[in-house]
Design an enzyme around this catalytic site. Structure first.
Site, mmCIF file in Angstrom:
data_model
loop_
_atom_site.group_PDB
_atom_site.id
_atom_site.type_symbol
_atom_site.label_atom_id
_atom_site.label_comp_id
_atom_site.label_asym_id
_atom_site.label_seq_id
_atom_site.Cartn_x
_atom_site.Cartn_y
_atom_site.Cartn_z
ATOM 1 C CB THR A 64 23.693 61.685 -17.239
ATOM 2 O OG1 THR A 64 23.758 60.592 -18.135
ATOM 3 C CG2 THR A 64 25.070 62.125 -16.840
ATOM 4 C CG ASN A 73 21.911 59.245 -25.409
ATOM 5 O OD1 ASN A 73 22.355 59.207 -24.261
ATOM 6 N ND2 ASN A 73 20.752 58.757 -25.746
ATOM 7 C CD GLU A 111 17.518 51.431 -24.421
ATOM 8 O OE1 GLU A 111 18.284 51.633 -25.385
ATOM 9 O OE2 GLU A 111 17.815 51.714 -23.255
ATOM 10 C CG ASP A 120 -22.255 72.373 -22.411
ATOM 11 O OD1 ASP A 120 -22.455 72.426 -23.623
ATOM 12 O OD2 ASP A 120 -22.272 71.328 -21.730
ATOM 13 C CB VAL A 140 23.892 49.632 -23.629
ATOM 14 C CG1 VAL A 140 23.076 49.835 -22.364
ATOM 15 C CG2 VAL A 140 23.829 48.182 -24.071
ATOM 16 C CG ASP A 149 -24.093 68.415 -19.896
ATOM 17 O OD1 ASP A 149 -24.629 68.268 -21.020
ATOM 18 O OD2 ASP A 149 -24.281 69.410 -19.191
ATOM 19 C CG ASP A 192 -23.693 66.931 -25.234
ATOM 20 O OD1 ASP A 192 -24.169 67.540 -26.203
ATOM 21 O OD2 ASP A 192 -23.886 67.269 -24.052
ATOM 22 C CG ASN A 216 23.128 55.377 -20.323
ATOM 23 O OD1 ASN A 216 22.542 56.314 -20.845
ATOM 24 N ND2 ASN A 216 22.618 54.167 -20.219
ATOM 25 C CD GLU A 275 26.665 59.203 -22.969
ATOM 26 O OE1 GLU A 275 26.176 58.145 -23.429
ATOM 27 O OE2 GLU A 275 26.137 59.841 -22.042
HETATM 28 P P1 ATP Z 1 -26.003 74.352 -21.880
HETATM 29 O O1 ATP Z 1 -26.100 73.594 -23.156
HETATM 30 O O2 ATP Z 1 -25.122 75.520 -21.939
HETATM 31 O O3 ATP Z 1 -25.751 73.501 -20.673
HETATM 32 P P2 ATP Z 1 -28.717 74.598 -21.116
HETATM 33 O O4 ATP Z 1 -28.519 73.862 -19.858
HETATM 34 O O5 ATP Z 1 -29.542 75.826 -21.031
HETATM 35 O O6 ATP Z 1 -27.410 75.049 -21.775
HETATM 36 P P3 ATP Z 1 -30.387 72.516 -21.989
HETATM 37 O O7 ATP Z 1 -30.240 71.843 -20.686
HETATM 38 O O8 ATP Z 1 -30.341 71.748 -23.247
HETATM 39 O O9 ATP Z 1 -29.329 73.637 -22.185
HETATM 40 O O10 ATP Z 1 -31.744 73.318 -21.915
HETATM 41 C C1 ATP Z 1 -32.291 73.926 -23.045
HETATM 42 C C2 ATP Z 1 -33.549 74.649 -22.657
HETATM 43 O O11 ATP Z 1 -34.510 73.715 -22.184
HETATM 44 C C3 ATP Z 1 -33.366 75.648 -21.536
HETATM 45 O O12 ATP Z 1 -33.023 76.897 -22.024
HETATM 46 C C4 ATP Z 1 -34.734 75.677 -20.906
HETATM 47 O O13 ATP Z 1 -35.569 76.593 -21.575
HETATM 48 C C5 ATP Z 1 -35.260 74.279 -21.133
HETATM 49 N N1 ATP Z 1 -35.064 73.480 -19.930
HETATM 50 C C6 ATP Z 1 -33.912 73.212 -19.298
HETATM 51 N N2 ATP Z 1 -34.086 72.424 -18.236
HETATM 52 C C7 ATP Z 1 -35.413 72.172 -18.178
HETATM 53 C C8 ATP Z 1 -36.250 71.399 -17.314
HETATM 54 N N3 ATP Z 1 -35.753 70.727 -16.288
HETATM 55 N N4 ATP Z 1 -37.561 71.367 -17.574
HETATM 56 C C9 ATP Z 1 -38.065 72.026 -18.622
HETATM 57 N N5 ATP Z 1 -37.339 72.757 -19.471
HETATM 58 C C10 ATP Z 1 -36.039 72.843 -19.264
#
Ligand code: ATP
Length: 896
Positions: A726, A695, A304, A346, A299, A629, A633, A723, A698
């Site tokens: 400790t 262990n 375990e 990013d 034991v 994000d 992705d 046991n 022991e």
């Molecule tokens: P990351 O990938 O590092 O977050 P990011 O935010 O620049 O970079 P995206 O959000 O994909 O990447 O944007 C890519 C491109 O799209 C930007 O560089 C910009 O030129 C254009 N963009 C971003 N947001 C807008 C928006 N709200 N309206 C129009 N164009 C946009």
């Protein structure tokens, strides 16, 4: 409507067998009226609390955590414990009742310690789950708010957009290009385009209800506004939730490996115990005593509890990680974080602050303008209006704006110049839109104006300028405009191009959406600054020192990306190679593998391309953490060894796909999590080293003493007591051990490396032998010099020796006097308490007959303490030797 029953209310209460409600056959506005809500304003707070009380939380019924009793009973499921109890009871029946009672008490105490550990782990895991709970965007009292999804009630007006998980069953009121992945509910993995109209006809399966969005499904494209018609168990997901089987929890890889290892070790221990039993009986010991001795040893020595203790360490570690804003969604990643060799991050918001501000405009005549310099010429009113209209930011509480920081920055400029979004939207209502999408890198909105429509397009210059008439508004060719954008990007600015087209008649739907984005008139360029995060540069340096390569993967322009990478120290010079999305498309996997090791910046990358970068890195044996994000992705996040999602800016889809969520979206947090992961893994190793060495000691004592012609040195109660005291407190206090100095100055641990690597096995065997040797030496000396208390002495050396050991193994290399005793107060407390308890078994008279001990003289006690100190000195010598070896390796390394 409060108080009056509605279709929705009635339906919320129905059970799984009831016919599906007919919300899809009803007009959305009629339904909203029945729910007493104006779709533009949402519910009032009083309505919300009244409905919350009536309908309960919007969550699926979950099995409640294990109860205390079941946790305690779990502890008695172990076969050897059952054998021990049986043996103790039998021995009590035929002889020593006190012994039996003591053994049973110790077994119960042991179970209590195990149950408390399991309870702590359960609680920590539940707390993490609560923190990871989903949020929803609602309109309440005319304002857009973010609330926990569990607080939604029927009648709420919910906004969803690409990346959101639908938080409740919604009857859609308005949509823009809304597409939903309903596979979570229907099993169909195609995305479904939604609309807000009324359906007719009687039979509609869930998949056919195109004007509904169901809880648990995910929005892959566009956005929508919907009325909550059913929540929690009343939702369609709730109805099937009971049918969904939860997969069995198989534990983390480390737990699985430990459990498998434990099973093999258990066989070995049982073999040794059998030998001890047979040898004892042959020597003429009482068979009953030998059964109890052998079973007690089994034991005590079968590890375990190791997998359970690992859960506690991981769960407690995960809780600490929340303090540094890293929320762990999958426990195993706590143990693997320390192995990360590459962090792909990013740029926007993670390495930079995402506090955008307009820095420069290039106007239609080609001139540059910066805020604050001089007022914008009145001729640019069209540009400002475009910024306000082609913009999805929405008003939030306190006069602020909610939305993408790029958009709120553009809006701030327009509003400051007197172009309010509300007024612009009223004058030119939006009738259609192509929402922003990271792959197209642009968005278009269409607005009604006198005599027709105007369409505004804004996005990355390379995607918008080619759609515009050549030459541009100032007569300069498109190439010149692209060069202007490039020059702004090289200054680290995020650049957008803005264009428009007036349509007297909108193109027919059959012409495709592309028809809206043809022959545009360029309005100008906008350059935004987004300063690097103050802490990011230091985090990048820390990564590099820890043998981790930081890599930037961004959707932004290559020149912007390189400028920011340079400022952060991610690349050393302005000529550093950058791979763009277009390059990636033209490189085959082999060529990409060739280059991936030397490139630290990727720009204009589509989310879908990220997965190739992960795979190429993994093909080199890298252990990759990747941030993301957006919806797209998710595949890369799943493929990465550690998927990291953004807690603030990220989508639900990305969070679902990741194992770590950054509550502050900050790159430095990933590095802090890696540091914490390394600490936790170290502590798991320390615990295993400590428990297994004890262990091993022991087993050696009981096994070797009779071989050397000595009586069995310990009684079953002693073995069980050692046991208990400790393994219990001191072992757990190791979880509080702070990170070792230099934890981020050593290379990552190879992910497949055995837990017992780097000399741990040898330590367990050798120090176990030393501990046993000291016990046996004390026993032999005491017997030969006529000390009657020899058994109490062996018992005490074994306990004290383990206390000395736990203090010595607090670091793998650093000496205890450098660490300082006070740097882990819980451990110091646990050691002192154990020390005190041991003294009590010796010096409290009523305990003497219970533990079969006798008070030791001062000299005898001093001898026990000295023997224990030998263990400490030996381990300190081992560490000094390891330090020297490490220094030698570092000295021999040309690049320390
Ligand atoms: P990351 O990938 O590092 O977050 P990011 O935010 O620049 O970079 P995206 O959000 O994909 O990447 O944007 C890519 C491109 O799209 C930007 O560089 C910009 O030129 C254009 N963009 C971003 N947001 C807008 C928006 N709200 N309206 C129009 N164009 C946009």
């Amino acid at each position: 409507m409060p108080g009056s029953p509605s279709t929705a209310t009635a339906a919320v209460a129905v059970g799984p067998a009831a016919p599906a409600p007919d919300w899809h056959l009803r007009d959305a506005h009629d339904l909203a009226r029945e729910h007493g809500v104006d779709p533009a304003v949402g519910l009032r707070d009083a309505q919300v609390s009244e409905r919350a009380a009536r309908h309960g939380p919007n969550e699926l019924a979950q099995s409640t955590g294990r109860g205390v009793l079941s946790l305690v009973l779990d502890q008695f499921r172990d076969f050897m414990i059952v054998v021990l109890i049986a043996a103790a009871v039998i021995s009590g029946l035929i002889g020593d009742v006190v012994d039996t009672v003591v053994i049973l008490v110790i077994v119960v105490l042991n179970a209590a310690v195990g149950a408390v550990q399991a309870w702590r782990a359960d609680r920590a895991v539940a707390a993490l789950r609560r923190l990871a709970a989903a949020q929803a965007t609602v309109v309440r009292g005319g304002q857009v708010r973010q609330v926990p999804a569990r607080e939604l009630v029927p009648g709420d007006i919910v906004l969803v957009e690409a990346g959101n998980q639908v938080p409740a069953d919604l009857r859609l009121i308005e949509i823009a290009q809304l597409k939903v992945d309903e596979s979570a509910l229907t099993g169909e993995s195609v995305t479904v385009g939604k609309h807000a109209g009324v359906l007719t006809g009687a039979l509609h399966s869930l998949g056919d209800r195109l004007n509904m969005a169901f809880k648990g499904t995910t929005v892959t494209h566009g956005r929508g506004r919907g009325l909550v018609v059913a929540t929690g168990m009343g939702s369609e997901l709730g109805k099937v939730a009971g049918l969904l089987e939860q997969g069995p929890d198989l534990g983390t890889p480390l737990q699985k490996r430990l459990a498998a290892f434990g099973r093999r070790l258990a066989l070995a221990v049982l073999g040794i115990c059998a030998i001890i039993f047979v040898a004892g009986v042959l020597r003429g010991e009482s068979p009953m005593l030998m059964v109890l001795t052998a079973v007690s040893l089994a034991v005590a020595a079968i590890p375990e509890a190791l997998p359970a203790v690992v859960t506690v360490l991981l769960a407690l570690g995960a809780r600490r990680m929340v303090a540094v804003n890293a929320l762990v969604r999958r426990l195993p990643s706590v143990e693997t974080l320390g192995s990360v060799t590459t962090i792909c991050s990013d740029k926007t918001g993670t390495l930079t602050e995402n506090r955008m501000q307009v820095d420069t405009l290039v106007l239609g005549d080609g001139s540059e303008w910066s805020p604050g310099a001089r007022p914008l010429p009145p001729s640019e009113a069209g540009l400002l209006r475009a910024l306000a209209l082609c913009n999805d930011a929405a008003p939030a509480a306190g006069g602020a704006w909610r939305g993408d920081p790029t958009e709120t920055a553009l809006l701030a400029l327009a509003e400051a110049a007197g172009h309010s979004k509300a007024a612009c939207d009223r004058q030119c209502p939006r009738v259609f839109e192509l929402p922003f999408d990271a792959e197209r890198k642009r968005m278009t909105t269409v607005h009604r104006i006198a005599g027709g429509h105007v369409a505004y397009t804004k996005g990355a210059p390379e995607t918008v300028i080619p759609l515009c008439a050549d030459p541009g508004p100032d007569g300069a060719p498109r190439q010149v405009w692209l060069a202007r954008a490039e020059a702004m990007a090289a200054r680290g600015l995020r650049v957008l191009a803005l264009a428009q087209r007036v349509h007297e008649r909108l193109p027919a739907v059959s012409a495709g959406v592309e028809a809206l984005e043809k022959n545009l008139a360029l309005i100008g360029l906008v350059g935004l600054i987004d300063p690097p995060r103050a802490e990011a540069a230091a985090a990048v340096r820390e990564c590099m020192a820890a043998g981790i390569t930081p890599v930037m993967i961004t959707g932004d322009h290559p020149a912007t990306a390189r400028a920011i990478a340079l400022r952060l120290g991610l690349v050393a010079d302005a000529q550093a190679p950058v791979i763009t999305g277009a390059d990636l498309a033209s490189l085959d996997d082999e060529a990409l593998m060739e280059r991936v090791r030397h490139v630290h910046v990727y720009a204009r990358v589509d989310p879908a391309q990220k997965i190739r970068i992960v795979q190429a890195l993994q093909a080199h044996g890298e252990f990759v953490a990747m941030t993301g994000d957006g919806v797209n992705d998710a595949p890369a996040l799943k493929r990465a060894d550690i998927g990291v999602a953004m807690g603030r800016g990220g989508t639900d889809v990305a969070r679902e796909a990741s194992s770590l969520v950054l509550l502050d979206d900050n790159f430095a947090t990933i590095v802090a999590a890696v540091r914490e992961g390394r600490r936790i893994y170290d502590n798991i190793r320390k615990f295993v080293r400590y428990a297994m060495t004890g262990n091993s000691g022991e087993i050696w004592v009981i096994f070797l003493a009779p071989l050397l012609g000595l009586p069995i040195p310990l009684l079953p109660i002693h073995i069980l007591w050692v046991n208990l005291v400790t393994d219990g407190l001191p072992g757990l206090a190791l979880a509080a051990e702070p990170a070792e100095r230099g934890v981020m100055q050593r290379p990552p641990r190879p992910p497949g490396e055995s837990l017992f690597a780097a000399g741990m096995w040898q330590h367990i065997v050798a120090v176990g032998l030393l501990l046993a040797g000291l016990c046996i030496a004390v026993q032999a000396w005491a017997l030969s010099t006529g000390h009657a208390h020899w058994q109490t002495m062996v018992f005490t050396v074994l306990t004290f020796g383990q206390m000395a050991h736990v203090l010595a193994i607090r670091s793998e290399t650093e000496a205890l006097w450098r660490q300082g005793l006070r740097s882990n107060m819980p451990l110091l407390g646990a050691v002192l308490l154990t020390f005190g308890l041991q003294l009590a078994t010796i010096y409290v008279p009523v305990l003497n007959p219970v533990f079969k001990t006798a008070p030791l003289t001062a000299a005898e006690l001093a001898l026990c303490i000295t023997a224990a100190a030998v263990v400490w000195i030996a381990v300190e010598m081992e560490k000094a030797w390891r330090r020297r070896a490490l220094r030698r390796i570092a000295g021999a390394d040309p690049e320390p």
